[in-house]
Enzyme design. Structure first.
Site, mmCIF file in Angstrom:
data_model
loop_
_atom_site.group_PDB
_atom_site.id
_atom_site.type_symbol
_atom_site.label_atom_id
_atom_site.label_comp_id
_atom_site.label_asym_id
_atom_site.label_seq_id
_atom_site.Cartn_x
_atom_site.Cartn_y
_atom_site.Cartn_z
ATOM 1 N N ASP A 64 0.873 -1.176 0.000
ATOM 2 C CA ASP A 64 0.000 0.000 0.000
ATOM 3 C C ASP A 64 0.906 1.220 0.000
ATOM 4 O O ASP A 64 1.951 1.205 -0.639
ATOM 5 C CB ASP A 64 -0.949 -0.042 1.203
ATOM 6 C CG ASP A 64 -2.239 0.725 0.964
ATOM 7 O OD1 ASP A 64 -2.191 1.777 0.298
ATOM 8 O OD2 ASP A 64 -3.307 0.288 1.430
ATOM 9 N N HIS A 87 2.070 2.038 -3.197
ATOM 10 C CA HIS A 87 1.132 3.016 -3.761
ATOM 11 C C HIS A 87 1.666 4.436 -3.689
ATOM 12 O O HIS A 87 0.902 5.393 -3.833
ATOM 13 C CB HIS A 87 -0.218 2.929 -3.044
ATOM 14 C CG HIS A 87 -0.959 1.654 -3.312
ATOM 15 N ND1 HIS A 87 -2.170 1.356 -2.733
ATOM 16 C CD2 HIS A 87 -0.657 0.593 -4.115
ATOM 17 C CE1 HIS A 87 -2.591 0.173 -3.154
ATOM 18 N NE2 HIS A 87 -1.674 -0.312 -3.988
#
Length: 231
Positions: A64, A87
C-alpha cells in the site's frame, strides 16, 4: 519528545510497519521496510496527529502507501526516500471521520519512486462529515520510474461499494494520467503550481489523448512542464 530512531529494519508486518501517532520532534533515519507488493494493504509508515516529524534516508517497499499521512499533521519532512513497490506517498484519506484536523506543512524532496501504482497523491472522501484544510505542500526533486499515476489530487475519493455515481468519474480519472487534479466544487483547490516537470510514457506504451485532467483546480504552470498541464 525529542528523539532519533535510526537503522531499523521491518519485514512482513501486518497493517502498518510503523505507526506514528501524537508525537512531536521525531526523526526516523535509515529505516528499511520490506513487504511483497502483492500483500493485502500494508502501509510502510503512517503518520497522524503529529508535529515536526522527519523521515529520511530510508528504503520502503510494501503493498500500500510507502508513507501515508493522516489528519492532524503539521510540519512533516520526507527526504531521500526510495519507495517501491507500493502506492507511493499519500496524504489521506482525509475527511472520513468527524473532528479531523488540518494537515499543514509537508515537504517531500529528493525521493525516488519506482514501480509504484501512484506517485504523489492527496485523497479526500467525497462526502466528509467535517471541513478541514490541507495546505502548504511542497514536492520537489522527485524521480519516478514506471509509476502508473504520477501526480494525483482526488477530492472525490470513495473506496466503498455504495459510492455515488461520481465513483465512475474517479475510475476514469485515475487511468494513466500524468496530472490528475480532481477537486471539489464546494471547496476547490487553489494555489496549485506545477513547475519544471518532465514525465514521459514508456517507449512501449501509447500515450493517451488526455494526459492532464483538472476539475475545480486553480493555479499555474511555470517553466518546462511536460506533458502539457491543464492549469
Amino acid at each position: 519528545m525529542n528523539a532519533t530512531i535510526k537503522s531499523i529494519s521491518s519485514i512482513n508486518i501486518k497493517f502498518f510497519h510503523i505507526h506514528i501517532f501524537e508525537l512531536r520532534n521525531i526523526t526516523f533515519d535509515s529505516i528499511k521496510i520490506n513487504t511483497p507488493g502483492d500483500s493485502p494493504n500494508i502501509d510502510g509508515i503512517h503518520i497522524a496527529d503529529s508535529t515536526n516529524i522527519q523521515v529520511a534516508n530510508s528504503v520502503i517497499g510494501t503493498s500500500d502507501d510507502c508513507i501515508s499521512i493522516g489528519s492532524g499533521c503539521t510540519n512533516l519532512t520526507i527526504f531521500n526516500v526510495l519507495c517501491g513497490p507500493g502506492h507511493g506517498i499519500s496524504v489521506g484519506s482525509l475527511g472520513k471521520n468527524v473532528g479531523e484536523k488540518d494537515v499543514i506543512g509537508l515537504n517531500v524532496s529528493n525521493c525516488n519512486l519506482t514501480g509504484t501504482t501512484n506517485g504523489l497523491r492527496s485523497k479526500t472522501l467525497q462526502s466528509s462529515p467535517s471541513r478541514l484544510k490541507a495546505t502548504d505542500f511542497v514536492f520537489e526533486h522527485i524521480i519516478m520510474n514506471n509509476v502508473y499515476n504520477p501526480i494525483i489530487i482526488n477530492q472525490n475519493y470513495c473506496p466503498f461499494a455504495n459510492c455515488p455515481k461520481k465513483r465512475v468519474l474517479e475510475k476514469r480519472y485515475e487511468n494513466r494520467v500524468a496530472y490528475n487534479l480532481v477537486c471539489s466544487e464546494v471547496a476547490p483547490c487553489e494555489g496549485v503550481e506545477l513547475s519544471d516537470i518532465s514525465l514521459k510514457y514508456n517507449d512501449n506504451e501509447k500515450q493517451p489523448k488526455n494526459t492532464s485532467i483538472c476539475v475545480h483546480v486553480y493555479g499555474s504552470s511555470n517553466g518546462n512542464v511536460k506533458p502539457d498541464p491543464c492549469i
